[in-house]
Design a protein around this motif. Structure first.
Motif, PDB file in Angstrom:
ATOM      1  N   ALA A  28      -8.560  -1.105  -3.255  1.00  0.00           N
ATOM      2  CA  ALA A  28      -8.785   0.123  -2.490  1.00  0.00           C
ATOM      3  C   ALA A  28      -9.557  -0.177  -1.206  1.00  0.00           C
ATOM      4  CB  ALA A  28      -9.545   1.143  -3.333  1.00  0.00           C
ATOM      5  N   GLN A  29     -10.243  -1.318  -1.165  1.00  0.00           N
ATOM      6  CA  GLN A  29     -11.003  -1.717   0.021  1.00  0.00           C
ATOM      7  C   GLN A  29     -10.310  -2.812   0.818  1.00  0.00           C
ATOM      8  OE1 GLN A  29     -15.171  -2.660  -0.459  1.00  0.00           O
ATOM      9  NE2 GLN A  29     -15.302  -1.394  -2.297  1.00  0.00           N
ATOM     10  N   VAL A  30      -9.779  -3.813   0.113  1.00  0.00           N
ATOM     11  CA  VAL A  30      -9.194  -4.985   0.774  1.00  0.00           C
ATOM     12  C   VAL A  30      -7.868  -5.320   0.105  1.00  0.00           C
ATOM     13  CG1 VAL A  30      -9.501  -7.426   1.342  1.00  0.00           C
ATOM     14  CG2 VAL A  30     -11.498  -5.916   1.276  1.00  0.00           C
ATOM     15  N   THR A  31      -6.825  -5.381   0.904  1.00  0.00           N
ATOM     16  CA  THR A  31      -5.540  -5.862   0.406  1.00  0.00           C
ATOM     17  C   THR A  31      -5.330  -7.256   0.965  1.00  0.00           C
ATOM     18  OG1 THR A  31      -4.629  -3.634   0.355  1.00  0.00           O
ATOM     19  CG2 THR A  31      -3.057  -5.457   0.325  1.00  0.00           C
ATOM     20  N   HIS A  72     -10.195   5.099   2.819  1.00  0.00           N
ATOM     21  CA  HIS A  72      -9.433   6.256   2.343  1.00  0.00           C
ATOM     22  C   HIS A  72      -7.953   5.916   2.172  1.00  0.00           C
ATOM     23  CE1 HIS A  72     -13.125   8.367   3.169  1.00  0.00           C
ATOM     24  NE2 HIS A  72     -13.045   8.019   4.430  1.00  0.00           N
ATOM     25  N   GLY A  73      -7.670   4.689   1.721  1.00  0.00           N
ATOM     26  CA  GLY A  73      -6.302   4.267   1.443  1.00  0.00           C
ATOM     27  C   GLY A  73      -5.512   3.776   2.634  1.00  0.00           C
ATOM     28  N   ARG A  74      -6.051   3.908   3.830  1.00  0.00           N
ATOM     29  CA  ARG A  74      -5.310   3.521   5.040  1.00  0.00           C
ATOM     30  C   ARG A  74      -5.847   2.194   5.588  1.00  0.00           C
ATOM     31  NH1 ARG A  74      -2.332   7.610   7.391  1.00  0.00           N
ATOM     32  NH2 ARG A  74      -2.369   6.424   9.306  1.00  0.00           N
ATOM     33  N   PRO A  75      -4.957   1.320   6.049  1.00  0.00           N
ATOM     34  CA  PRO A  75      -5.414   0.083   6.686  1.00  0.00           C
ATOM     35  C   PRO A  75      -6.091   0.392   8.030  1.00  0.00           C
ATOM     36  CG  PRO A  75      -3.036   0.014   6.223  1.00  0.00           C
ATOM     37  CD  PRO A  75      -3.502   1.399   5.964  1.00  0.00           C
ATOM     38  N   ILE A 102       1.768  -1.957  11.419  1.00  0.00           N
ATOM     39  CA  ILE A 102       1.043  -1.095  10.475  1.00  0.00           C
ATOM     40  C   ILE A 102       0.911   0.301  11.070  1.00  0.00           C
ATOM     41  CG2 ILE A 102      -1.213  -0.650   9.427  1.00  0.00           C
ATOM     42  CD1 ILE A 102      -1.425  -3.754   9.080  1.00  0.00           C
ATOM     43  N   GLN A 103       0.533   0.381  12.336  1.00  0.00           N
ATOM     44  CA  GLN A 103       0.414   1.684  13.003  1.00  0.00           C
ATOM     45  C   GLN A 103       1.760   2.402  13.027  1.00  0.00           C
ATOM     46  OE1 GLN A 103      -0.199   1.729  17.277  1.00  0.00           O
ATOM     47  NE2 GLN A 103      -1.562   3.495  17.081  1.00  0.00           N
ATOM     48  N   ARG A 104       2.821   1.683  13.334  1.00  0.00           N
ATOM     49  CA  ARG A 104       4.163   2.268  13.389  1.00  0.00           C
ATOM     50  C   ARG A 104       4.556   2.832  12.024  1.00  0.00           C
ATOM     51  NH1 ARG A 104       6.412  -1.996  15.239  1.00  0.00           N
ATOM     52  NH2 ARG A 104       5.976  -1.470  17.377  1.00  0.00           N
ATOM     53  N   LEU A 105       4.213   2.134  10.948  1.00  0.00           N
ATOM     54  CA  LEU A 105       4.601   2.549   9.602  1.00  0.00           C
ATOM     55  C   LEU A 105       3.711   3.637   9.024  1.00  0.00           C
ATOM     56  CD1 LEU A 105       5.394  -0.981   8.169  1.00  0.00           C
ATOM     57  CD2 LEU A 105       7.052   0.831   8.636  1.00  0.00           C
ATOM     58  N   HIS A 106       2.404   3.574   9.337  1.00  0.00           N
ATOM     59  CA  HIS A 106       1.440   4.483   8.708  1.00  0.00           C
ATOM     60  C   HIS A 106       0.913   5.563   9.648  1.00  0.00           C
ATOM     61  CE1 HIS A 106       1.166   2.073   5.035  1.00  0.00           C
ATOM     62  NE2 HIS A 106       1.234   1.025   5.826  1.00  0.00           N
TER      63      HIS A 106
END
Length: 127
Positions: A28-31, A72-75, A102-106
């Motif tokens: 939840a913090q680091v992927t 909050h779940g977002r990179p 990542i920005q384009r997808l999320h």
């Protein structure tokens, strides 16, 4: 001492992230090895067109960021790691591409961009 990328991450980067308050064992913090799936992503660089050229490769159309820091779940940040004896700046453009995809997808803001070899650490404030 020359450490390979995996050793650099485990021995140096993971410890520095922990000192900064990030739990690398909490997804939840680091992927770690964030899979950026470009299927369905439309970019100016033409990643979709390139996907059709490699239908036998299961990794075609995927990028893997070494770390994504999440709130909050977002990179919110992406980190590219290199081996200790490699110039950390080699990862600069690679990390920017990860952040933009990542920005384009999320949606939302562009994730913060970091790249490191464990000893040299860079933050790129990209506009």
């Amino acid at each position: 001492m020359d450490l390979n990328e995996a050793q650099t991450r485990q021995r140096i980067i993971d410890k520095r992230l922990a000192l900064a308050g990030w739990d690398v064992h909490d997804a939840a913090q680091v992927t770690q090895e964030l899979d950026i799936d470009l299927h369905g992503s439309h970019s100016a660089t033409g990643e979709l067109a390139a996907l059709a050229l490699h239908p036998d490769n299961p990794f075609a159309g995927h990028q893997f960021a070494d770390y994504a820091l999440r709130l909050h779940g977002r990179p919110v940040a992406v980190i590219e790691a290199k081996r200790t004896m490699r110039d950390a700046e080699v990862g600069r453009e690679q990390t920017l591409q990860y952040a933009q995809n990542i920005q384009r997808l999320h949606g939302g803001a562009l994730p913060l961009i970091f790249y490191t070899n464990g000893y040299e650490n860079f933050f790129w404030e990209y506009d």
